[in-house]
Motif scaffolding. Sequence first.
Motif, short mmCIF file in Angstrom:
data_model
loop_
_atom_site.label_atom_id
_atom_site.label_comp_id
_atom_site.label_asym_id
_atom_site.label_seq_id
_atom_site.Cartn_x
_atom_site.Cartn_y
_atom_site.Cartn_z
N GLU A 32 0.82 -1.21 0.00
CA GLU A 32 0.00 0.00 0.00
C GLU A 32 0.85 1.26 0.00
OE1 GLU A 32 -3.09 0.26 2.85
OE2 GLU A 32 -4.01 -1.66 2.31
N VAL A 33 2.04 1.19 0.59
CA VAL A 33 2.93 2.34 0.59
C VAL A 33 3.61 2.50 -0.78
CG1 VAL A 33 5.05 3.28 1.59
CG2 VAL A 33 3.31 2.29 3.08
N LEU A 34 3.88 1.40 -1.46
CA LEU A 34 4.54 1.46 -2.77
C LEU A 34 3.61 1.98 -3.86
CD1 LEU A 34 6.65 -1.85 -2.88
CD2 LEU A 34 7.50 0.50 -2.77
N ILE A 35 2.32 1.65 -3.79
CA ILE A 35 1.39 2.01 -4.87
C ILE A 35 1.34 3.52 -5.11
CG2 ILE A 35 -1.06 2.06 -5.49
CD1 ILE A 35 -1.29 -0.80 -4.46
N PRO A 36 1.23 4.39 -4.07
CA PRO A 36 1.24 5.84 -4.35
C PRO A 36 2.53 6.33 -4.99
CG PRO A 36 0.39 5.41 -2.14
CD PRO A 36 0.96 4.12 -2.64
N PHE A 37 3.66 5.68 -4.62
CA PHE A 37 4.95 6.06 -5.20
C PHE A 37 4.96 5.76 -6.70
CE2 PHE A 37 9.31 4.84 -6.41
CZ PHE A 37 9.98 6.02 -6.12
N ILE A 38 4.51 4.54 -7.07
CA ILE A 38 4.46 4.16 -8.48
C ILE A 38 3.46 5.03 -9.23
CG2 ILE A 38 3.91 2.27 -10.06
CD1 ILE A 38 4.84 0.33 -7.85
N THR A 39 2.33 5.30 -8.59
CA THR A 39 1.30 6.13 -9.23
C THR A 39 1.80 7.55 -9.50
OG1 THR A 39 -0.42 4.86 -8.08
CG2 THR A 39 -1.07 7.00 -9.01
N ALA A 40 2.54 8.11 -8.53
CA ALA A 40 3.09 9.46 -8.70
C ALA A 40 4.05 9.51 -9.89
CB ALA A 40 3.79 9.91 -7.42
N ASN A 41 4.93 8.50 -9.97
CA ASN A 41 5.87 8.45 -11.10
C ASN A 41 5.12 8.28 -12.42
OD1 ASN A 41 8.17 8.76 -9.53
ND2 ASN A 41 8.39 6.55 -9.17
N LEU A 42 4.03 7.51 -12.41
CA LEU A 42 3.25 7.32 -13.63
C LEU A 42 2.61 8.63 -14.07
CD1 LEU A 42 1.99 5.45 -15.76
CD2 LEU A 42 0.12 5.00 -14.14
N ILE A 43 2.10 9.41 -13.12
CA ILE A 43 1.48 10.70 -13.45
C ILE A 43 2.52 11.64 -14.06
CG2 ILE A 43 0.44 12.78 -12.45
CD1 ILE A 43 -0.92 10.95 -10.40
N ASN A 44 3.69 11.67 -13.42
CA ASN A 44 4.74 12.55 -13.96
C ASN A 44 5.19 12.09 -15.34
OD1 ASN A 44 4.71 14.11 -11.65
ND2 ASN A 44 6.37 12.97 -10.65
N THR A 45 5.25 10.76 -15.57
CA THR A 45 5.65 10.23 -16.88
C THR A 45 4.61 10.56 -17.94
OG1 THR A 45 6.79 8.40 -15.77
CG2 THR A 45 6.35 8.15 -18.12
N ILE A 46 3.35 10.43 -17.59
CA ILE A 46 2.27 10.76 -18.54
C ILE A 46 2.34 12.22 -18.92
CG2 ILE A 46 -0.25 11.00 -18.77
CD1 ILE A 46 -0.51 8.52 -17.00
N ARG A 47 2.66 13.06 -17.92
CA ARG A 47 2.71 14.50 -18.17
C ARG A 47 3.85 14.87 -19.13
NH1 ARG A 47 4.69 18.72 -15.35
NH2 ARG A 47 3.49 20.63 -15.52
N SER A 48 4.94 14.10 -19.04
CA SER A 48 6.09 14.41 -19.90
C SER A 48 6.07 13.60 -21.19
CB SER A 48 7.40 14.11 -19.14
OG SER A 48 7.45 12.75 -18.77
N GLY A 49 5.06 12.70 -21.31
CA GLY A 49 4.94 11.91 -22.52
C GLY A 49 5.45 10.49 -22.30
N VAL A 50 4.61 9.51 -22.65
CA VAL A 50 4.99 8.12 -22.42
C VAL A 50 4.36 7.26 -23.50
CG1 VAL A 50 2.98 7.66 -20.94
CG2 VAL A 50 5.05 6.28 -20.69
N GLU A 51 5.03 6.15 -23.83
CA GLU A 51 4.49 5.24 -24.82
C GLU A 51 3.43 4.35 -24.18
OE1 GLU A 51 7.57 3.02 -26.60
OE2 GLU A 51 8.56 4.78 -27.52
N MET A 52 2.49 3.88 -24.99
CA MET A 52 1.38 3.09 -24.49
C MET A 52 1.85 1.80 -23.83
SD MET A 52 -1.81 2.91 -23.95
CE MET A 52 -2.35 4.30 -24.93
N GLY A 53 2.92 1.20 -24.35
CA GLY A 53 3.43 -0.05 -23.77
C GLY A 53 3.90 0.16 -22.35
N ASP A 54 4.67 1.26 -22.13
CA ASP A 54 5.14 1.55 -20.77
C ASP A 54 3.97 1.84 -19.83
OD1 ASP A 54 7.74 1.25 -21.60
OD2 ASP A 54 7.99 3.38 -22.09
N LEU A 55 2.98 2.54 -20.39
CA LEU A 55 1.81 2.87 -19.57
C LEU A 55 1.07 1.60 -19.15
CD1 LEU A 55 -0.07 5.06 -18.42
CD2 LEU A 55 -1.29 5.04 -20.61
#
Length: 583
Positions: A32-55
Motif C-alpha cells: 500500500e505504501v509502494l502504490i502511491p509512489f508508483i502512481t506518482a511516477n506514472l502521473i509525472n511520466t504521462i505528463r512528460s509523454g509516455v508510450e502506451m506499452g510503458d503505460l
Amino acid sequence: MKNLKLLIRSIREFRLPAILTVLFIIGEVVIEVLIPFITANLINTIRSGVEMGDLLRTGGLIVVLAAVSLTCGTSAGFFSAKAGAGFSRNLRHDIFARVQSFSFENIDKFSSASLVTRMTTDIANIAMAFQMMIRIAVRAPLMLMFSIIMAFIMGGKLATTFVVIIPVMVGGLLMIGRKAMPAFHAVFKKYDRLNESIEENVRAMRVVKGFSREDYEKNKFSAASGNVARDFTRADRIVSLNSPLMQLCLFFNMTFVLWVGSKMIISTGGRALDVGQISAMLTYGMQILMSLMMLSMVYVMLTMSSESMKRVAEVLQEEPSLSSPAEPVMEVKDGSIDFKDVSFKYSAKAESFALRNVNLHIDSGMTVGVLGGTGSSKTTLIQLISRLYDATEGSVLVGGVDVKDYDMTVLRNQVAVVLQKNELFSGTIRDNLKWGNPDATDEEIIQACRLAQADEFVQSFPEGYNTHIEQGGTNVSGGQKQRLCIARALLKKPKILILDDSTSAVDTKTDALIRKGFREYIPETTKIIIAQRVASVLDADLILILDNGAVVDSGTHAQLLENNQIYREIYEQQTNGGDGDEE
C-alpha cells in the motif's frame, strides 16, 4: 504487562495463525505504501509523454500489487479471526477449569454474576483487543512510519506539514483516551450488578410472580441497565471526538499540501515539485492520519479491555485454598469420622468462629442424626468432612486419616452429600443419576432409585428414566428432586452418606421408608442425617444437638428424651405428645 503475559498463555495452538496475521499485514502495508509512489511516477511520466506499452506495463504492475495487497488483507482477516476465536475459546476454557478447582472459600470471593460477566463480556473485549493487536496495532505503526518516510522522499520540505499535525493528533488522542478511561473502568462493575439482577429474577421467577413484584423487578433492572448505558454514553461522547479531530487534521493537511505545493510548482516551473508528488503527498497524508486514527482506536480498545484483562487475570491468578498433598492417601479405609478439637471460621478476618471446640467420634456404619436451630452450623460441620472447607483449628479424620492427607477426588468420591437444595441438570433422569457413577448399569440405577423411593414416580413418567429434566429440575416437584438426588448419591457407593435436610420436601412415611432402605441395604455406610424433624433421626445410633456452633449434647433418642429438656420439648411439640411412631 503481568496480566497480559498471563493471558497470552491461552493462545497456545493458535500462535501460528497469529504470526501469519502479522506477516500478511506487513506485506499489505508495504504494498500500500509502494502504490502511491508508483502512481506518482506514472502521473509525472504521462505528463512528460509516455508510450502506451510503458503505460500498460506500469498500470498492470499497479493492478497486480493491488491484487496482492487484497490477498494479504483477506488472509490477515481470516487468520486473525481464527486466532481471536481460538484465543477466546481457550481463555474461557482456562477460566472455567480454574473455577472448577476452587474451594468454596475461593468462590465466595466472586459472585456468580461476576463470574458470568468475566466469562462473556470481559472475554469478548479481550478477544477484540487481541485481534486489534495482531492486525491494527501492527498495521498502523508500520503504515505511519513508512508513509512518513515516503512523504519526505516524495515531498521534501512539503512533508513538514506532518511535523505540525502529528503532535496535534497524538496529543488530542491521548487526552481523549485519558478522559474515557475512568468511564470504562466504572462500567464493568455495573455490568456485574446488571447480570446479578437478571440472574436473581430468572431463578426466583416463581417468587416474583407469587408476590406480584414484576414492576419492582423491572424498575430494578432498568436502574442497573440505565447505569451501564450512562457510563457507556459518557465514554462514547468522549471517544466520538476522535472523528472531528481527524477531520480537522485531514483538511489542514489537504489545504497545506495543495496551497504550498501549487505555489512551489508555479514558482519553480515544476522543477522542485510536480503534480505526481502532490498526489502522493495527499495519499500519504491520508495514510498517516488514518494510521493515527487506528492507533487511537487501539488505545481506546486497550483502555476498555485493560479492566477486562484485570478481572479475568484475577480469576486465573486465584490460587485454590484447598489442594491435594504431594503424596496423597489414595484409599479411604472405612467410614469412621473423628473431630479433634475442631474450630472453624469462614475467613481469617471473621471475628467469631462458626464451630467451636468440636470433639466427636463416629464409628463406621453408624447412623448419626444432627439437630439444631437455624444458624447452629449444622451444614458447616458436615462440609469439613468432605473437605469443602479446612478446619481453622484442630483436625478432621475420615477412616483414621486426616482429610488433608487424602487426594481430594478420592475423599469426595467416598463422601456423598445430598443438600436440601440440590441441583438437577438439563438432560434425562438417567444422565442426572449417572453423575453419581458414569458406569452405573440400569439395574444399579433402578436399585438406587428404589432405595430413595424414586423408582415408582420415575416409572410413572411416559418415558421413564429417559424423561428429560429441564434446567434446575423445574419440571419435577421438590420431593421428587430430593429423592433423585439421594439416588444419585447412592450410586457413588460411598463410605459416608450425608443428608443435609434433604428429605424436608417428602412426607414422613416416605422419609421413614428411605431410612429403612438405608438400614437394610447399606449397613456398612456411615449415614449422617441433618434434619429439622425429630422423626427423621429417632432410630439413629447417635443424635448430636448443635447450638451456636458447639455440640451441646449427644446420645440416643431415649437418652436425650430423658436427659435433655430442649430435645424433649421439640419432640413433644412435633409429635403432639405421641409415641414417635411415624411409620
